[in-house]
Design a protein around this motif. Sequence first.
Motif, PDB file in Angstrom:
ATOM      1  N   ALA A 164       0.841  -1.199   0.000  1.00  0.00           N
ATOM      2  CA  ALA A 164       0.000   0.000   0.000  1.00  0.00           C
ATOM      3  C   ALA A 164       0.871   1.242   0.000  1.00  0.00           C
ATOM      4  N   GLY A 165       0.475   2.220  -0.826  1.00  0.00           N
ATOM      5  CA  GLY A 165       1.217   3.481  -0.913  1.00  0.00           C
ATOM      6  C   GLY A 165       2.089   3.582  -2.146  1.00  0.00           C
ATOM      7  N   GLN A 166       2.297   2.466  -2.837  1.00  0.00           N
ATOM      8  CA  GLN A 166       3.129   2.475  -4.038  1.00  0.00           C
ATOM      9  C   GLN A 166       2.382   3.074  -5.228  1.00  0.00           C
ATOM     10  N   GLN A 167       3.129   3.705  -6.122  1.00  0.00           N
ATOM     11  CA  GLN A 167       2.659   4.062  -7.456  1.00  0.00           C
ATOM     12  C   GLN A 167       3.380   3.131  -8.420  1.00  0.00           C
ATOM     13  N   ILE A 168       2.639   2.456  -9.278  1.00  0.00           N
ATOM     14  CA  ILE A 168       3.260   1.494 -10.165  1.00  0.00           C
ATOM     15  C   ILE A 168       2.916   1.759 -11.620  1.00  0.00           C
ATOM     16  N   GLN A 173      -1.433 -13.308  -7.448  1.00  0.00           N
ATOM     17  CA  GLN A 173      -2.524 -12.528  -8.030  1.00  0.00           C
ATOM     18  C   GLN A 173      -2.868 -11.357  -7.122  1.00  0.00           C
ATOM     19  N   VAL A 174      -3.384 -10.286  -7.728  1.00  0.00           N
ATOM     20  CA  VAL A 174      -3.806  -9.120  -6.968  1.00  0.00           C
ATOM     21  C   VAL A 174      -5.102  -8.600  -7.579  1.00  0.00           C
ATOM     22  N   GLU A 175      -6.006  -8.151  -6.716  1.00  0.00           N
ATOM     23  CA  GLU A 175      -7.254  -7.551  -7.196  1.00  0.00           C
ATOM     24  C   GLU A 175      -7.002  -6.116  -7.630  1.00  0.00           C
ATOM     25  N   ALA A 176      -7.731  -5.679  -8.652  1.00  0.00           N
ATOM     26  CA  ALA A 176      -7.596  -4.306  -9.162  1.00  0.00           C
ATOM     27  C   ALA A 176      -8.975  -3.778  -9.522  1.00  0.00           C
ATOM     28  N   LYS A 177      -9.142  -2.449  -9.404  1.00  0.00           N
ATOM     29  CA  LYS A 177     -10.410  -1.801  -9.736  1.00  0.00           C
ATOM     30  C   LYS A 177     -10.169  -0.690 -10.745  1.00  0.00           C
ATOM     31  N   ILE A 178     -11.069  -0.616 -11.733  1.00  0.00           N
ATOM     32  CA  ILE A 178     -11.106   0.513 -12.662  1.00  0.00           C
ATOM     33  C   ILE A 178     -12.435   1.212 -12.454  1.00  0.00           C
ATOM     34  N   TRP A 179     -12.384   2.394 -11.856  1.00  0.00           N
ATOM     35  CA  TRP A 179     -13.611   3.110 -11.527  1.00  0.00           C
ATOM     36  C   TRP A 179     -14.045   4.012 -12.674  1.00  0.00           C
ATOM     37  N   ARG A 213      -5.245 -11.758 -21.514  1.00  0.00           N
ATOM     38  CA  ARG A 213      -4.531 -10.683 -22.225  1.00  0.00           C
ATOM     39  C   ARG A 213      -3.523 -10.030 -21.291  1.00  0.00           C
ATOM     40  N   PHE A 214      -2.421  -9.597 -21.873  1.00  0.00           N
ATOM     41  CA  PHE A 214      -1.441  -8.822 -21.135  1.00  0.00           C
ATOM     42  C   PHE A 214      -1.869  -7.357 -21.130  1.00  0.00           C
ATOM     43  N   VAL A 215      -1.672  -6.703 -19.991  1.00  0.00           N
ATOM     44  CA  VAL A 215      -2.020  -5.287 -19.867  1.00  0.00           C
ATOM     45  C   VAL A 215      -0.886  -4.546 -19.171  1.00  0.00           C
ATOM     46  N   ARG A 216      -0.722  -3.289 -19.574  1.00  0.00           N
ATOM     47  CA  ARG A 216       0.202  -2.416 -18.858  1.00  0.00           C
ATOM     48  C   ARG A 216      -0.633  -1.500 -17.970  1.00  0.00           C
ATOM     49  N   VAL A 217      -0.337  -1.541 -16.684  1.00  0.00           N
ATOM     50  CA  VAL A 217      -1.160  -0.839 -15.698  1.00  0.00           C
ATOM     51  C   VAL A 217      -0.363   0.271 -15.034  1.00  0.00           C
ATOM     52  N   ARG A 218      -0.989   1.444 -14.962  1.00  0.00           N
ATOM     53  CA  ARG A 218      -0.463   2.507 -14.114  1.00  0.00           C
ATOM     54  C   ARG A 218      -1.499   2.767 -13.047  1.00  0.00           C
ATOM     55  N   GLY A 219      -1.052   2.817 -11.791  1.00  0.00           N
ATOM     56  CA  GLY A 219      -2.025   3.021 -10.744  1.00  0.00           C
ATOM     57  C   GLY A 219      -1.418   3.102  -9.364  1.00  0.00           C
ATOM     58  N   ALA A 220      -2.302   3.167  -8.372  1.00  0.00           N
ATOM     59  CA  ALA A 220      -1.895   3.288  -6.971  1.00  0.00           C
ATOM     60  C   ALA A 220      -2.252   2.002  -6.238  1.00  0.00           C
ATOM     61  N   VAL A 221      -1.340   1.534  -5.405  1.00  0.00           N
ATOM     62  CA  VAL A 221      -1.593   0.344  -4.592  1.00  0.00           C
ATOM     63  C   VAL A 221      -2.197   0.778  -3.267  1.00  0.00           C
ATOM     64  N   THR A 222      -3.379   0.254  -2.963  1.00  0.00           N
ATOM     65  CA  THR A 222      -4.050   0.531  -1.692  1.00  0.00           C
ATOM     66  C   THR A 222      -4.162  -0.779  -0.914  1.00  0.00           C
ATOM     67  N   SER A 223      -4.842  -0.735   0.198  1.00  0.00           N
ATOM     68  CA  SER A 223      -5.059  -1.942   0.994  1.00  0.00           C
ATOM     69  C   SER A 223      -6.557  -2.158   1.161  1.00  0.00           C
ATOM     70  N   PHE A 224      -7.011  -3.391   0.904  1.00  0.00           N
ATOM     71  CA  PHE A 224      -8.411  -3.741   1.070  1.00  0.00           C
ATOM     72  C   PHE A 224      -8.481  -5.097   1.750  1.00  0.00           C
ATOM     73  N   ARG A 225      -9.104  -5.135   2.931  1.00  0.00           N
ATOM     74  CA  ARG A 225      -9.195  -6.368   3.732  1.00  0.00           C
ATOM     75  C   ARG A 225      -7.809  -6.973   3.969  1.00  0.00           C
ATOM     76  N   ASP A 226      -6.896  -6.110   4.325  1.00  0.00           N
ATOM     77  CA  ASP A 226      -5.525  -6.504   4.690  1.00  0.00           C
ATOM     78  C   ASP A 226      -4.721  -7.063   3.528  1.00  0.00           C
ATOM     79  N   ARG A 227      -5.182  -6.829   2.303  1.00  0.00           N
ATOM     80  CA  ARG A 227      -4.432  -7.287   1.141  1.00  0.00           C
ATOM     81  C   ARG A 227      -4.272  -6.137   0.157  1.00  0.00           C
ATOM     82  N   PRO A 228      -3.152  -6.139  -0.605  1.00  0.00           N
ATOM     83  CA  PRO A 228      -2.965  -5.066  -1.601  1.00  0.00           C
ATOM     84  C   PRO A 228      -4.060  -5.089  -2.656  1.00  0.00           C
TER      85      PRO A 228
END
Length: 342
Positions: free
Chosen positions: A13-17, A47-53, A67-82
């Motif tokens: 949590a707190g990373q920009q990737i 594996q990690v969960e991700a959301k696109i709002w 499919r392969f994807v290139r993701v830019r985003g922020a890592v948060t914490s949800f239910r004690d998991r990234p």
Amino acid sequence: MSGKNIFVRDLNAGQQIQELFLVAEAKLGQSRNGPYWSLTLSDRSGQVEAKIWSPLSQEFSEIPAGRFVRVRGAVTSFRDRPQVVVERLELLPEAENGVTLSDFLPASVRPPEEMLEEIEDLCTEHLEHKPWKNFARKVLRDEEIRSRLLAGTGAKTVHHAYMGGLLEHTLAVLRLCLAHCDLYPQLDRQILVVAAVFHDLGKAWELSGGLTNDYTDQGRLLGHIWIGLEKLEPFLAKAKDLDEQLILHLKHIILSHHGEYEFGSPRRPKTPEAFVLHYADNLDAKLNTIAAAFEDLDPAGSPWTGFQRYLDRYLYRPTPTPDDRNHGQKAPSAQFLLPIKG
């Protein structure tokens, strides 16, 4: 295209990737603020969960799994998991030649060929009843079965869900059954060896393996227990020298290895050997799940894992007893459980 720099296991949590991932699953949902995508992104480390709002979510009519994807985003914490909140998502071409596939396919530490050879050696060593030995040899030397076993995964997501996982799990269950036979010599060692080797054979058809590792139509409609027995049936029919009661017992052990009806077992164990296989199978699966959870822990951080949904609890990594043979050094706590995938 350069290789990956950040893997799922490195996310905090707190990373920009800005990183490359494989889409394992994508579901479109609806919230008060508009549509959103719920993704499962993967690489070889997990594996990690991700959301696109919304409104970004509305730019995608489809996000195909696999499919392969290139993701830019922020890592948060949800239910004690990234969890990754996606700020930009680029769908890469399906034939992406610059992708290093080994970055996305988790694998057992040991080569599948080596584990299959050990299974065959153990069959040769312990199967003294010639009909059982001939039966096991013919099944394991079948070209299709052999290729499926070598490529098989042990599960979709829970335990041994990686290349070589099916053989790693099979070998561990076989060794556990042999250990039980040493402790309880009244057990039928011969039939337990055969049952351990083939109890999860159907998983080689139940799961697709590969980048997506999803359930096949066969897997969803029949399940691996039924598929496994179906694959064994032609070999059993040709084994004229095998006693019918032995064949009946083998089928019962395999049918009942999930233990209880609520866990997908068509029958509950009714013989000592069926109980042994069930508990050996369950123990190896649980310890592999725990080992994977411990992999995510920072060695210098909290000894508690996040909530483990499949075990319905938090897990604690204990301080190991020092190994006096190594001058008081602490023995590794997680590594004793099972080989960890690399």
